[in-house]
Write a protein that holds these residues in place. Structure first.
Motif, PDB file in Angstrom:
ATOM      1  N   THR A  66     125.826   3.232  69.214  1.00 42.49           N
ATOM      2  CA  THR A  66     125.427   2.521  70.787  1.00 42.49           C
ATOM      3  C   THR A  66     126.193   0.737  70.207  1.00 42.49           C
ATOM      4  O   THR A  66     126.880   0.383  70.494  1.00 42.49           O
ATOM      5  N   GLY A  67     126.213   0.649  68.521  1.00 44.71           N
ATOM      6  CA  GLY A  67     126.253  -0.274  67.832  1.00 44.71           C
ATOM      7  C   GLY A  67     127.857  -0.753  67.744  1.00 44.71           C
ATOM      8  O   GLY A  67     128.538  -1.700  68.253  1.00 44.71           O
ATOM      9  N   ARG A  68     128.551   0.031  67.336  1.00 43.15           N
ATOM     10  CA  ARG A  68     129.685   0.240  67.863  1.00 43.15           C
ATOM     11  C   ARG A  68     130.528  -0.083  69.067  1.00 43.15           C
ATOM     12  O   ARG A  68     131.299  -0.656  69.535  1.00 43.15           O
ATOM     13  N   LEU A  69     129.947   0.480  70.179  1.00 39.49           N
ATOM     14  CA  LEU A  69     130.069   0.511  71.544  1.00 39.49           C
ATOM     15  C   LEU A  69     129.913  -1.186  72.035  1.00 39.49           C
ATOM     16  O   LEU A  69     130.353  -1.845  72.793  1.00 39.49           O
ATOM     17  N   LEU A  70     129.073  -1.518  71.239  1.00 32.94           N
ATOM     18  CA  LEU A  70     128.076  -3.328  71.815  1.00 32.94           C
ATOM     19  C   LEU A  70     129.088  -4.115  71.736  1.00 32.94           C
ATOM     20  O   LEU A  70     129.889  -4.934  72.634  1.00 32.94           O
ATOM     21  N   VAL A  71     129.391  -4.188  69.835  1.00 31.36           N
ATOM     22  CA  VAL A  71     130.204  -5.134  69.245  1.00 31.36           C
ATOM     23  C   VAL A  71     131.320  -4.363  70.094  1.00 31.36           C
ATOM     24  O   VAL A  71     132.316  -5.850  70.364  1.00 31.36           O
ATOM     25  N   GLY A  72     132.549  -3.794  70.484  1.00 30.33           N
ATOM     26  CA  GLY A  72     133.811  -3.945  71.194  1.00 30.33           C
ATOM     27  C   GLY A  72     133.819  -4.794  72.384  1.00 30.33           C
ATOM     28  O   GLY A  72     134.502  -4.675  73.142  1.00 30.33           O
ATOM     29  N   LEU A  73     132.642  -4.206  73.029  1.00 29.66           N
ATOM     30  CA  LEU A  73     132.710  -4.649  74.309  1.00 29.66           C
ATOM     31  C   LEU A  73     132.307  -6.533  74.389  1.00 29.66           C
ATOM     32  O   LEU A  73     132.857  -6.805  75.629  1.00 29.66           O
ATOM     33  N   ILE A  74     131.228  -7.081  73.478  1.00 26.81           N
ATOM     34  CA  ILE A  74     131.035  -8.336  73.689  1.00 26.81           C
ATOM     35  C   ILE A  74     132.633  -9.129  72.762  1.00 26.81           C
ATOM     36  O   ILE A  74     132.646 -10.213  73.395  1.00 26.81           O
ATOM     37  N   TYR A  75     132.808  -8.382  72.033  1.00 24.97           N
ATOM     38  CA  TYR A  75     134.416  -8.934  71.607  1.00 24.97           C
ATOM     39  C   TYR A  75     136.056  -8.479  72.552  1.00 24.97           C
ATOM     40  O   TYR A  75     136.113  -9.768  71.851  1.00 24.97           O
ATOM     41  N   GLN A  76     135.660  -7.900  72.857  1.00 22.30           N
ATOM     42  CA  GLN A  76     136.935  -7.647  73.988  1.00 22.30           C
ATOM     43  C   GLN A  76     137.179  -8.959  74.853  1.00 22.30           C
ATOM     44  O   GLN A  76     138.433  -9.465  74.697  1.00 22.30           O
ATOM     45  N   PRO A  77     136.679  -9.800  75.531  1.00 26.62           N
ATOM     46  CA  PRO A  77     136.469 -10.879  75.819  1.00 26.62           C
ATOM     47  C   PRO A  77     137.690 -11.958  75.696  1.00 26.62           C
ATOM     48  O   PRO A  77     138.313 -12.719  76.501  1.00 26.62           O
ATOM     49  N   LEU A  78     137.568 -12.255  74.100  1.00 25.69           N
ATOM     50  CA  LEU A  78     138.200 -13.051  72.941  1.00 25.69           C
ATOM     51  C   LEU A  78     139.690 -12.867  73.314  1.00 25.69           C
ATOM     52  O   LEU A  78     139.852 -13.982  72.844  1.00 25.69           O
ATOM     53  N   VAL A  79     139.987 -11.515  73.526  1.00 23.98           N
ATOM     54  CA  VAL A  79     141.251 -11.343  73.261  1.00 23.98           C
ATOM     55  C   VAL A  79     142.070 -12.504  74.713  1.00 23.98           C
ATOM     56  O   VAL A  79     142.792 -12.933  74.648  1.00 23.98           O
ATOM     57  N   LEU A  80     141.467 -12.448  75.579  1.00 27.71           N
ATOM     58  CA  LEU A  80     141.835 -13.936  76.693  1.00 27.71           C
ATOM     59  C   LEU A  80     141.655 -15.585  76.390  1.00 27.71           C
ATOM     60  O   LEU A  80     142.046 -16.243  77.064  1.00 27.71           O
ATOM     61  N   TRP A  81     140.875 -15.563  75.365  1.00 30.52           N
ATOM     62  CA  TRP A  81     140.430 -17.081  74.972  1.00 30.52           C
ATOM     63  C   TRP A  81     142.032 -17.590  74.530  1.00 30.52           C
ATOM     64  O   TRP A  81     142.383 -18.223  75.690  1.00 30.52           O
ATOM     65  N   GLY A  82     142.550 -16.913  73.536  1.00 35.98           N
ATOM     66  CA  GLY A  82     144.243 -18.205  73.454  1.00 35.98           C
ATOM     67  C   GLY A  82     145.003 -17.613  74.321  1.00 35.98           C
ATOM     68  O   GLY A  82     145.153 -18.983  74.969  1.00 35.98           O
ATOM     69  N   PRO A  83     144.891 -17.395  75.263  1.00 42.09           N
ATOM     70  CA  PRO A  83     145.979 -17.306  76.440  1.00 42.09           C
ATOM     71  C   PRO A  83     145.257 -17.857  77.996  1.00 42.09           C
ATOM     72  O   PRO A  83     146.165 -18.713  77.741  1.00 42.09           O
TER      73      PRO A  83
END
Length: 191
Positions: free
Chosen positions: A150-167
């Motif tokens: 569950t932690g692996r899924l949670l961390v993956g989901l909350i960090y994915q939006p950071l991919v958009l920060w730079g662009p």
């Protein structure tokens, strides 16, 4: 006669200094993008703050041990606050305080912001953030033995939006540059 006109127009003294021409407002998409940037860093910051408070946040008992030290907690707290403050700075690219330093700031308050003083760090930040988070979509391809499923899924989901920060920051920075590029020459003679 000229003096009398001046007195009639400005009874309290000399004429006020002319105000700068109104700046070009940012496009709506740039305002929305800057606002979105501030929200992108929030989930990860809240997740780290939960760890600072002693909640394992998806880590196994053994995996959480390195994070349950005063030094780690201070680092996570500092990182969370710094990330959110940096994300909030993107609002300066679409708000008036990104073109004129707020008056409450000592010494430089009220002065115009030199566009390149905002564009260069913002562009460098956009490039750095894009490079830092580029591999995040591959999160689930790597093993994470220190996290629960569950932690692996949670961390993956909350960090994915950071991919958009730079662009997003890059796009807002280009918009700011285009809006303010004409004022660069006006600021070259400013002390």
């Amino acid at each position: 006669m000229e003096r009398m006109r001046t007195r009639k127009e400005h009874p309290t003294g000399p004429a006020p200094t002319p105000t700068p021409a109104p700046s070009i407002p940012p496009p709506r998409w740039a305002v929305r993008a800057a606002q979105l940037i501030t929200l992108l860093a929030l989930p990860t910051g809240l997740w780290r703050l939960a760890m600072v408070c002693g909640f394992p946040s998806g880590y196994t008992e053994a995996g959480f041990v390195p994070f349950d030290t005063p030094g780690s907690k201070l680092w996570m707290l500092t990182l969370s606050v710094a990330c959110e403050l940096l994300a909030l700075l993107s609002l300066g690219l679409v708000r008036p305080w990104g073109e004129t330093v707020p008056r409450w700031i000592p010494v430089i308050g009220g002065r115009p912001v030199r566009p390149l003083a905002a564009v260069v760090p913002a562009a460098a930040g956009a490039l750095a953030l894009t490079a830092i988070w580029a591999a995040m979509p591959l999160w689930w391809t790597y093993p994470h033995a220190d996290l629960t499923p569950t932690g692996r899924l949670l961390v993956g989901l909350i960090y994915q939006p950071l991919v958009l920060w730079g662009p997003l920051l890059g796009a807002v920075t280009v918009s700011y540059y285009r809006r303010t590029k004409g004022s660069r020459t006006a600021h070259t003679n400013t002390p």
